[in-house]
Each structure stands twice: as structure tokens, then as C-alpha cells.
Design a protein around this motif. Sequence first.
Motif, PDB file in Angstrom:
ATOM      1  N   GLU A  63       0.871  -1.181   0.000  1.00 15.46           N
ATOM      2  CA  GLU A  63       0.000   0.000   0.000  1.00 15.46           C
ATOM      3  C   GLU A  63       0.900   1.220   0.000  1.00 15.46           C
ATOM      4  O   GLU A  63       2.022   1.163   0.505  1.00 15.46           O
ATOM      5  N   SER A  64       0.380   2.335  -0.489  1.00 14.87           N
ATOM      6  CA  SER A  64       1.204   3.544  -0.568  1.00 14.87           C
ATOM      7  C   SER A  64       1.543   4.064   0.840  1.00 14.87           C
ATOM      8  O   SER A  64       0.818   3.812   1.804  1.00 14.87           O
ATOM      9  N   SER A  65       2.653   4.755   0.910  1.00 14.78           N
ATOM     10  CA  SER A  65       3.107   5.308   2.185  1.00 14.78           C
ATOM     11  C   SER A  65       4.125   6.405   1.904  1.00 14.78           C
ATOM     12  O   SER A  65       4.955   6.269   1.006  1.00 14.78           O
ATOM     13  N   GLU A 144      -3.916  -3.147  12.581  1.00 19.33           N
ATOM     14  CA  GLU A 144      -2.947  -2.531  13.505  1.00 19.33           C
ATOM     15  C   GLU A 144      -1.880  -1.732  12.749  1.00 19.33           C
ATOM     16  O   GLU A 144      -1.542  -2.030  11.589  1.00 19.33           O
ATOM     17  N   HIS A 145      -1.336  -0.744  13.421  1.00 20.48           N
ATOM     18  CA  HIS A 145      -0.202   0.044  12.921  1.00 20.48           C
ATOM     19  C   HIS A 145       0.654   0.361  14.159  1.00 20.48           C
ATOM     20  O   HIS A 145       0.655   1.478  14.679  1.00 20.48           O
ATOM     21  N   PRO A 146       1.369  -0.673  14.660  1.00 17.57           N
ATOM     22  CA  PRO A 146       1.995  -0.521  15.983  1.00 17.57           C
ATOM     23  C   PRO A 146       3.023   0.594  16.088  1.00 17.57           C
ATOM     24  O   PRO A 146       3.090   1.273  17.120  1.00 17.57           O
ATOM     25  N   THR A 147       3.830   0.799  15.033  1.00 18.62           N
ATOM     26  CA  THR A 147       4.858   1.851  15.190  1.00 18.62           C
ATOM     27  C   THR A 147       4.238   3.244  15.197  1.00 18.62           C
ATOM     28  O   THR A 147       4.808   4.178  15.759  1.00 18.62           O
ATOM     29  N   GLN A 148       3.049   3.402  14.585  1.00 16.81           N
ATOM     30  CA  GLN A 148       2.365   4.693  14.659  1.00 16.81           C
ATOM     31  C   GLN A 148       1.931   4.974  16.098  1.00 16.81           C
ATOM     32  O   GLN A 148       2.114   6.084  16.611  1.00 16.81           O
ATOM     33  N   ALA A 149       1.373   3.966  16.757  1.00 16.21           N
ATOM     34  CA  ALA A 149       0.938   4.167  18.150  1.00 16.21           C
ATOM     35  C   ALA A 149       2.146   4.452  19.047  1.00 16.21           C
ATOM     36  O   ALA A 149       2.066   5.290  19.957  1.00 16.21           O
TER      37      ALA A 149
HETATM   38  N1   CP Z   1       0.709   7.600   9.209  1.00 16.92           N
HETATM   39  C1   CP Z   1       1.062   6.837   8.171  1.00 16.92           C
HETATM   40  O1   CP Z   1       1.066   5.613   8.227  1.00 16.92           O
HETATM   41  O2   CP Z   1       1.417   7.552   7.050  1.00 16.92           O
HETATM   42  P1   CP Z   1       1.876   6.909   5.664  1.00 16.92           P
HETATM   43  O3   CP Z   1       0.651   6.240   5.059  1.00 16.92           O
HETATM   44  O4   CP Z   1       2.344   8.098   4.824  1.00 16.92           O
HETATM   45  O5   CP Z   1       2.957   5.933   5.914  1.00 16.92           O
END
Ligand code: CP
Length: 318
Positions: A63-65, A144-149
Motif C-alpha cells: 500500500e502507498s506510504s 494494527e499500525h503498531p509503530t504509529q501508536a
Molecule cells: N501515518 C502513516 O502511516 O502515514 P503513511 O501512510 O504516509 O505511511
Amino acid sequence: MNELKASPAAVFAHRHLLGIEGLQAEEITALLDLAEEAVEVSRQVEKKKAVLRGRTQINLFFESSTRTQSSFELAGKRLGADVMNMSVASSSVKKGETLIDTAITLNAMNPDILVVRHHAAGAVHLLAQKVGCSVINAGDGAHEHPTQALLDALTIRRHKGPIHDLTVAICGDILHSRVARSNIMLLNALGARVRCIGPSTLLPKGLDRLGVEIFTDMRAGLTDADIVMMLRLQRERMDGSFVPSVREYFHFFGLDAEKLSFAKPGALVMHPGPMNRGVEIDSAIADGPQSLIREQVEMGVAVRMAVLEALAQNLPNG
Ligand code: CP
């Protein structure tokens, strides 16, 4: 007698970081303490440590990031790893190769750490069972998005001190948000009071069982909050009409000065990004003195350095 204190990385004795679920408060705190050291390293002219020297890190993003991928790349490089960003757009995934076959193929090249983002909840857990290296979940669907938390907690702690007893309001599209799920678990583990605010169409079933207070009115939910965490309206994950219009959504749930005035004086505003100005947050608030949004990005690199360092110590020969 002097008490021997375990190193933060030693407290975090895991092979993978797949989610916040199941982590103990002391493990989370150990990662945050290690990230504090990484903030110092990242602010120096010479931003290098050698803890991942000789290690190979592959970033595999389906997925884009912008923030997560680039900060994992910087984090790995600052720790001395060889970092490869796998471009899914030009990979054999486009020819029909499955996630698992792609992972097994990359695993055959002997990476030490695989950082994975995937649109399906649970995909990263599945992949971790198929490879011999450490796996970090960089976001899996709405799970989940653990490093964001972790980076959000680090940012809060640097401004407000210990997280327990703070009131944190998470606002907006809770239903589609992996950031909300990971934050709810982490903030609860550290003893914060967590509120979720949003239209009833964007509040998932069973949210009350996650130990949060639920509000459908922004002003009521924001009253006396220490931290206001805004979420992006994830229209790409919506397969129906969840909000009547963007204009109406902003009117009721967009953060502007008037709604923010219900929070505590000096309340701080956060957003994981990417943000939609004028949809969930007014530009004047996003760029204003109470906003921590840019600092969250800086903490993202530090937290990812901490996670990589902690996992590296648990690798074979670590
Ligand atoms: N907050 C976050 O995950 O941003 P990205 O989608 O740009 O990685």
C-alpha cells in the motif's frame, strides 16, 4: 546496593512486532526509552549507530506510504543496515504472484528484518509464519499500525510526561483506522483515559469492549481532553455512504478553533497523516501552536530505530 537495570532492548524479548495487542506496559515503555536515545542520535550531525551493521532490511509495501516507508528506510540506514525498498508496482506481484510466494522468495535472500504493509488485516501475521527473519507490521488493513501508536506515545510523553491519567480523544473515522486500534490498546496499557468520537456510522461494533468512552458529539467528547488525536476520513476503504458529504462531516466532526476550545487549555493536537485539510482538520489548527503533527514525523524515525534495534538484539547472533 545498586540495582542492575535491564537494557530497554533486553526487556522487549520478541522476534516480531506484529501489533500492540499483547504487549506489556514495561515493554512499551522500554521501546519509548530506547527511542529517546534515537531522538538524540537523529539530531546530531553524525546520525549513525552500528547496531544493524551487516544486517539486511527489506521494506515491502503493498500500500502507498510516505511517512512509514521513508522513516523505516532512514531508521535502518541510521543503524547501519543495508536497506532495500521493494517496489511492489514493478514486482512479480503484478504478474499474479501471491503475498506468501513473494515473501518466501525474498526470505530466500536471507534478510534479517522484513517491514511489511498490506491492505488485508492479518496478512502480516500470516507472512511472519512463513519466513525466517523478524517481521514488523507497518500497517495491515484496518487492523494494527503498531509503530504509529508508539511514535504517538513518544510524542505525547515528551510534552505531557507520563501517559497514565491523561485524557486522549481519538476523533473521526475509527471504523477504518488501524491507527485508532493500536493507539487504543497502547494508551489503555499505559493507563490513559481514552475517548472515541465520531459519527455512529464510523464507530465499529464492539468498540465499547475495548475500554473506551464513546461520543457522537465532538464538543462533549473533547471537553477537558489533554490530547486531541484526529484521524483521516479513509474514503478509499469505504464501500458505501458513511457520511452525507465532506462539507457536513467537517461541520460536525472537523477540528476547528471553536471545537478545540472545549479541550483543556494547552491541549495538544495530533494527526498520523496524511491529512485532509478542511475535511477532518482546519488548516489553522493543523499549522497552529497546539499542533504536534510535524513532531510526530520526527518521532517516527526515532521509534522505528528503537524497534529495529530491539528486534536486532533478538536475532540469531544478535
Ligand atoms: N501515518 C502513516 O502511516 O502515514 P503513511 O501512510 O504516509 O505511511
